[in-house]
Design an enzyme around this catalytic site. Sequence first.
Site, PDB file in Angstrom:
ATOM      1  NE  ARG A  92      -3.814   2.275   2.073  1.00  0.00           N
ATOM      2  CZ  ARG A  92      -4.688   2.578   1.130  1.00  0.00           C
ATOM      3  NH1 ARG A  92      -4.869   1.755   0.125  1.00  0.00           N
ATOM      4  NH2 ARG A  92      -5.380   3.703   1.187  1.00  0.00           N
ATOM      5  CB  CYS A 116      -2.934  -5.236   4.973  1.00  0.00           C
ATOM      6  SG  CYS A 116      -1.389  -5.778   5.708  1.00  0.00           S
ATOM      7  NE  ARG A 121      -5.452  -0.103   4.224  1.00  0.00           N
ATOM      8  CZ  ARG A 121      -4.230  -0.430   4.622  1.00  0.00           C
ATOM      9  NH1 ARG A 121      -3.690   0.141   5.670  1.00  0.00           N
ATOM     10  NH2 ARG A 121      -3.528  -1.324   3.966  1.00  0.00           N
ATOM     11  CG  ASP A 304      -0.814  -0.497  12.198  1.00  0.00           C
ATOM     12  OD1 ASP A 304      -1.846  -0.775  11.564  1.00  0.00           O
ATOM     13  OD2 ASP A 304       0.168   0.065  11.675  1.00  0.00           O
TER      14      ASP A 304
END
EC number: 2.5.1.7
Length: 417
Positions: A92, A116, A121, A304
Amino acid sequence: MEKFVIRGGKPLRGTVQISGAKNSAVAVLPAALLADSPSVIDNLPDIKDIETLAEIIKRLGGKVEKGKHEIKIDPTGLNSFHPPRELASRMRASYYLIGALLSKFNEAIIPMPGGCNIGVRPIDQHIKGFEALGAETTIEHGFIRIKAEKLRGAHIYFDVVSVGATINLMLAAVKAEGVTILENCAKEPHVVDVANFLNAMGANIKGAGTDTIKITGVDKLEGCHYTIIPDQIEAGTYMVAAAATGGDVYVKGVIPTHLESIIAKLVEMGVIVEEYDDVIRVRREGPLKRVDIKTLPYPGFPTDMQQPFAVLLALADGISVITENIYENRFRYLEELKKMGMKVRVEGRSAIIEGVGKLTGAPVYATDLRGGAAMVIAGLAAEGITEVLDIYHIDRGYEAMEVKLQALGADIIRIRE
């Protein structure tokens, strides 16, 4: 394909050295392309995403000399603004090449970012910013094409706090004509790290780490020697692993102020945390208490870290709630943890976790980078044997995870199938 095989139930003990920050490194390498001379970057994490970026830079015409924890990037031969799809789509953070190449060539063509699979997003805030600087954007056939006759400073307000957009607009604006003001900026340590690197090359960026960043465009940048900050998420992952296994671990080479929200939640759960200059000691002697967690932009609790903490909450007494405010659909990994005995239900942006006291080993998949880390922690704490499959996700962001865990006494091996 490779997998981890973990025999759980052994408390982690000893010292673990934390690597350089992944989230800094994947932005600093593209930033190095803006200079007119080579840069040397050290404390680099030895991870797959860095290998991918180094290969992309070579394909764009740059020269790269890479050691295990250091890289020299010479951008003087850069001759392309179109990274190959097969490489850029793996991660990404390839979107940072947009800001860097737009600044360098006034044009960039990038495949839609990979990385991911954790829900929607969007990069709309990035595109809004580039267009404010004078660029035109088209998206077709899976590529983003951004082109400008000339980049000019602008006043840009981000509708949502976005680390990626904040960094990308710093990269794009650093050589733009005039002054750029970015408002509602992300304040994460790696935003500050990238700004510090750009300033070391001769940029004029003020306010990184606050809501408002002021960038006065400069004509040229020169390469420099720069050391990347330690990885707060890797540090947090080992801190949680120590707590989950009832261990006693010294997490070394960290900046404790970057970890305050993580430390606060561990202490709230009954974990003993001691802070020193660049070391944090984490140990657990009693039961874990329930807590509620809400992910927020820095200095709030990092998105995260909710996955590793979910494992701790499964081992705690009572019912805990994780509310994910940053990304949609970031709870897919919980389906895998259910195979190990976790009791959880998802309602919208919240996961309600009922503590079960213990987990049991099972074959599970690393659904994404941080979800993969959660599987490993669960395996370390569980009774019996756990196999973690698809560990290439983990290798994208954690350096030699099984080696570091073995040094702490974990029974974990990597098997190539």
